[in-house]
Every structure is written in structure tokens, then in C-alpha cells.
Scaffold this active site. Structure first.
Site, PDB file in Angstrom:
ATOM      1  N   ASN A 185       0.826  -1.216   0.000  1.00 31.14           N
ATOM      2  CA  ASN A 185       0.000   0.000   0.000  1.00 31.14           C
ATOM      3  C   ASN A 185       0.861   1.268   0.000  1.00 31.14           C
ATOM      4  O   ASN A 185       0.351   2.358   0.213  1.00 31.14           O
ATOM      5  CB  ASN A 185      -0.948  -0.004   1.207  1.00 31.14           C
ATOM      6  CG  ASN A 185      -0.212   0.033   2.542  1.00 31.14           C
ATOM      7  OD1 ASN A 185       1.015   0.037   2.578  1.00 31.14           O
ATOM      8  ND2 ASN A 185      -0.958   0.042   3.629  1.00 31.14           N
ATOM      9  N   GLU A 194       1.097   4.457   7.266  1.00 29.30           N
ATOM     10  CA  GLU A 194       0.089   3.979   6.329  1.00 29.30           C
ATOM     11  C   GLU A 194      -0.439   5.141   5.470  1.00 29.30           C
ATOM     12  O   GLU A 194      -0.305   6.307   5.854  1.00 29.30           O
ATOM     13  CB  GLU A 194      -1.076   3.360   7.121  1.00 29.30           C
ATOM     14  CG  GLU A 194      -0.659   2.249   8.091  1.00 29.30           C
ATOM     15  CD  GLU A 194      -0.339   0.930   7.405  1.00 29.30           C
ATOM     16  OE1 GLU A 194       0.158   0.928   6.259  1.00 29.30           O
ATOM     17  OE2 GLU A 194      -0.580  -0.123   8.022  1.00 29.30           O
TER      18      GLU A 194
END
Ligand code: PGA
Length: 240
Positions: free
Chosen positions: A136, A143
Site C-alpha cells: 500500500n 500507512e
């Protein structure tokens, strides 16, 4: 961003290992930023080999690890503390007191995170920071988000990261939180080396190298670093 495409993980391990080895010879008291996961393992094996041949020493080296799970005992086989001893530290002459790994069970999380950044700063900053990249686009456990993070902090892991890492937790008890160096902490390193291998990383590598610099792909921030070297195998580079 200096992108180097090599044939396979072994060639990458040698190239990255040689950069670390040159750093240790030139500056035995180096501060190294280290990473866990599959990507750095061949590099650690190469460095262990150089150490066993008497070519490098970690005697005066200090290390800081990128991240650690929360709510997992340090002795758990899946803690990043265990990972680092199993894959590198137990095989070389580093002094345990020179190893810095975040305490994912700290009662005062803010003090733990601020203290970690302060220790790096006090020692003069990280000379080389090693990184992997998540599918990702995460680096450390930063994140995809609305904004780039700054210092070390506690993060809730995304589903994508949980899916990628849960293979290591066959009993299903994969932690949901972690402590991680922030993007701001990582970007302070004097040199950054990122390793990505395999087709599963190709999309994230493309977003990192060719996409806009945006927190939706945290690794894209490396486009703004003065000395970031990206080592890819052909599969990871296939969408560039
Ligand atoms: P990997 O993980 O090296 O195990 O692929 C990299 C990461 O998620 O940062």
C-alpha cells in the site's frame, strides 16, 4: 531518487550490503536505521557473512529500528525485537545496549516515542536508514493517510498491512497497533536505502517513483530526499 534495477534479491543484498560495509569502515561509530520484513533479510545475511570473514564490525555501531508492534511481548517470536536478534544482532558483535527498538508495550506511549526521536537526535542522526515498502506504499508503519506524519507515533494498522503480515500469525492474533518512526523522523536520515522485490510491489513502486508526492502513498515523500537510493528487482520495477 536514484533508482537501481538489479536482477534479483541476491544482487540487491550484495549492493546494499557493500554500501553498509563501506559506511562501517569509514565510520565505525555509525548510527544505522534498520528495518524488518522479508526485504532486508538477504542484506542482513550478506552483512553477517562479511562480519564472519572479519571484514566489518558492529562493535561501535548504534542501531534504531523503524517500528515495533504494540501489545506483543518483546520475547514473542513475531516481535521485531526477536526478528532483529534472530536475523542480524545475534550473529554479529553489536552490543545489546547499542540496539534501540521501540517498546510496543510502553505504558507512556508519548514518552516512549518522543524519547526515541530525541535519542536519535542526540546521537547526531541516522547515517543510513534501510526501508522496505508495503504493497500500500507504506514505509515503516506510516500507512496511507490524509497528511504526512512527523515524529515517532502510535499507529492503527490498515487492513492491507494486516492482510500482508497475518501469515506470520497463524493463530490469528496479529496486533492491530504499532509504534513507528514517522515520515518526519525517517526523512532526517542522511541517506535512505529502500529495497523492493517481486511483482506484488510493482504498483506501490510506481506510485512512489512516478506518482505525485502525497500521503496517499507515504513512500512518495522519498522523491524529496536528497540521497534516497531505491533498489528494485525487475519484477518490482515492471511498471516503471
Ligand atoms: P516486506 O515488508 O519486506 O516483508 O515485503 C515491507 C513493508 O511492509 O514495509
Amino acid at each position: 531518487m536514484d533508482i537501481r534495477i538489479l536482477n534479483n534479491a541476491q544482487e540487491i543484498a550484495q549492493a546494499v550490503g557493500d554500501i553498509f560495509s563501506a559506511q562501517l569502515k569509514e565510520q565505525p561509530r555509525s548510527i544505522l536505521g534498520l528495518a524488518t520484513g522479508a526485504s532486508p533479510v538477504p542484506t542482513y545475511q550478506y552483512l553477517i557473512d562479511l562480519y564472519k570473514k572479519g571484514k566489518i564490525s558492529f562493535k561501535d555501531v548504534k542501531t534504531f529500528n523503524l517500528d515495533e508492534y504494540c501489545d506483543l511481548p518483546r520475547e514473542d517470536r513475531n516481535s521485531y525485537y526477536s526478528f532483529m536478534f534472530e536475523n542480524l544482532f545475534s550473529h554479529v558483535d553489536i552490543l545489546p545496549e547499542n540496539v534501540n527498538i521501540l517498546d510496543g508495550n510502553a505504558v507512556d506511549v508519548d514518552a516512549e516515542c518522543a524519547g526515541f526521536d530525541a535519542r536519535i537526535e542526540k546521537m547526531g542522526g541516522i547515517d543510513i536508514q534501510l526501508l522496505g515498502i508495503g504493497t500500500n506504499g507504506h514505509i515503516g508503519f506510516n500507512e496511507p493517510a490524509e497528511a504526512f506524519t512527523e515524529g515517532t507515533f502510535k499507529v492503527k494498522l490498515t487492513n492491507s498491512t494486516i492482510q500482508s503480515n497475518k501469515i506470520y500469525f497463524p493463530d490469528g492474533h496479529m496486533p492491530r497497533y504499532a509504534l513507528t518512526m514517522g515520515i518526519g523522523s525517517i526523512m532526517k536520515a542522511k541517506k535512505i536505502i529502500l529495497i523492493a522485490t517481486g511483482e506484488a510491489k510493482a504498483q506501490a513502486v510506481k506510485a512512489m517513483a512516478k506518482g505525485e508526492v502525497a500521503p496517499a502513498c507515504p513512500a512518495s515523500v522519498l522523491q524529496n530526499h536528497a540521497d534516497a537510493v531505491i533498489f528494485l528487482d525487475k519484477a518490482a520495477a515492471s511498471l516503471l
